[in-house]
Design a protein around this motif. Structure first.
Motif, short mmCIF file in Angstrom:
data_model
loop_
_atom_site.label_atom_id
_atom_site.label_comp_id
_atom_site.label_asym_id
_atom_site.label_seq_id
_atom_site.Cartn_x
_atom_site.Cartn_y
_atom_site.Cartn_z
N PRO A 166 16.27 0.76 1.02
CA PRO A 166 16.28 2.18 1.74
C PRO A 166 16.87 2.58 3.02
CG PRO A 166 14.44 0.57 2.43
CD PRO A 166 15.20 -0.03 1.49
N ASN A 179 11.90 8.09 5.34
CA ASN A 179 11.20 8.79 4.04
C ASN A 179 11.30 7.80 2.78
OD1 ASN A 179 10.15 10.86 5.60
ND2 ASN A 179 12.11 11.85 5.37
N ASP A 180 12.41 7.06 2.78
CA ASP A 180 12.51 6.16 1.27
C ASP A 180 11.49 4.99 1.19
OD1 ASP A 180 14.89 7.65 1.16
OD2 ASP A 180 16.36 6.41 1.91
N LYS A 214 8.46 5.37 1.24
CA LYS A 214 7.36 5.92 0.23
C LYS A 214 7.50 5.37 -1.08
CE LYS A 214 7.01 9.99 3.03
NZ LYS A 214 7.20 11.54 3.06
N ASP A 215 8.75 4.99 -1.46
CA ASP A 215 8.91 4.81 -2.82
C ASP A 215 8.97 3.04 -3.08
OD1 ASP A 215 9.03 7.14 -3.88
OD2 ASP A 215 11.12 7.18 -3.02
N HIS A 216 8.49 2.24 -1.70
CA HIS A 216 8.63 0.72 -1.80
C HIS A 216 7.35 0.26 -1.42
CE1 HIS A 216 13.29 -0.01 -1.95
NE2 HIS A 216 13.00 1.25 -1.49
N SER A 217 7.27 -1.06 -1.60
CA SER A 217 6.00 -1.93 -1.51
C SER A 217 6.25 -2.46 -0.09
CB SER A 217 5.97 -3.17 -2.51
OG SER A 217 4.79 -3.98 -2.00
N TYR A 249 14.94 -3.24 -6.14
CA TYR A 249 14.25 -1.86 -5.80
C TYR A 249 14.98 -1.09 -4.91
CZ TYR A 249 10.09 -4.57 -7.50
OH TYR A 249 9.01 -5.30 -8.28
#
Length: 301
Positions: free
Chosen positions: A178, A182-183, A185-188, A175
């Motif tokens: 980060p 802010n990165d 937000k795109d991760h679990s 995935y």
């Protein structure tokens, strides 16, 4: 009867033949001796000593009172000696409240090692997923992390510690890694429900700039060990304390990420409901031991 001192006074009085002699032994006037004796008799409602200007003798009640006076003074002396001995000999019970994860992984081991040197000290270790009231539950010590609430208890910082953001190499390869809060937000992200509060917002700081990031993820637990297990299984990114993930990061099982951004500290404190002047010896020795052991714990930096 008003005090142990009255018993000691009466015993001294019974060892002499007159109030005048008692006054000389006690360095007070015979009138003061008579007044104090009368005060004791009035409190009891009976005469203890028959006396005139030249002599005195015990009444029947006086004999009973003298017998009990000796018994009470003897018990009092034994009690004083026992308390004094315990003040100089570490023994007794220490009741501790600690978080589940840290308690299982470290406190249990600290105690195991400590009792080898001090076998007369007993421990009762209570683990919980949220801090318990020390006073309401009769705890001697509490282990706490991070910022402390103003509880009115005495606190001693035993070690500086940090929280870190981490994930498995497999997750990061799949995935991406980060670089900035802010990165996320795109991760679990794996959330820890601690003290009945779900940490769905992670706070970071870098050069006095603060970031409050709303995270997302499908895994939430109130148990830190479960959160760590999910992270080790590659289910997402987690925040854990150094003591919890040190070995995994050192051997590469987990990767520490975003090291330039700091999280709220996880400094370790010991709380206790005693003032430092009256801190029992067993607890003072154990706190000193904990400081030594915790400061020797491996850190990532």
């Amino acid at each position: 009867m008003r005090s142990v001192a009255d018993l000691e006074f009466f015993i001294t009085l019974c060892k002499v033949d007159s109030l005048a002699q008692a006054g000389r032994d006690l360095d007070i006037s015979s009138a003061a001796v008579s007044k104090r004796l009368s005060g004791i008799e009035n409190a009891l409602g009976c005469q203890l000593i028959s006396r005139d200007s030249r002599s005195m003798s015990l009444t029947a009640d006086g004999h009973v009172f003298l017998e009990y006076a000796y018994s009470i003074i003897n018990s009092f002396d034994k009690m004083t000696a026992e308390i004094g001995r315990k003040k100089n000999t570490p023994e007794g019970v220490i009741r501790i409240n600690a978080p589940f994860g840290f308690g299982r992984k470290h406190m249990a081991q600290f105690i195991s090692k400590f009792v080898e040197e001090y076998p007369k000290i007993e421990f009762k270790l209570y683990l919980s997923d949220h801090p318990l009231s020390l006073t309401a539950n009769s705890f001697d010590l509490g282990v706490r992390f991070g910022e402390l609430a103003d509880s009115g208890l005495h606190a001693r910082k035993v070690a500086s510690h940090k929280r870190v953001v981490c994930a498995t190499p497999g997750y990061l390869k799949k995935y991406g890694t980060p670089k900035h809060p802010n990165d996320l937000k795109d991760h679990s992200c794996i959330m820890h429900n601690q003290n009945e509060e779900i940490y769905s917002a992670w706070r970071f700081e870098n050069n006095n700039e603060y970031f409050n990031i709303r995270i997302k993820g499908n895994l939430v637990s109130n148990d830190g060990g479960t959160v760590l297990g999910w992270a080790l299984n590659g289910h997402g990114i987690a925040i854990r304390a150094e003591w919890d993930v040190y070995s995994y990061i050192k051997d590469g099982t987990l990767i520490r990420i975003m090291e330039d951004f700091s999280l709220p500290n996880a400094d370790i404190y010991i709380l206790y409901p005693y003032n430092n002047k009256n801190l029992p010896l067993r607890i003072r020795i154990f706190i000193d031991y904990l400081i030594k052991e915790m400061q020797a714990m491996p850190f990532l930096d």
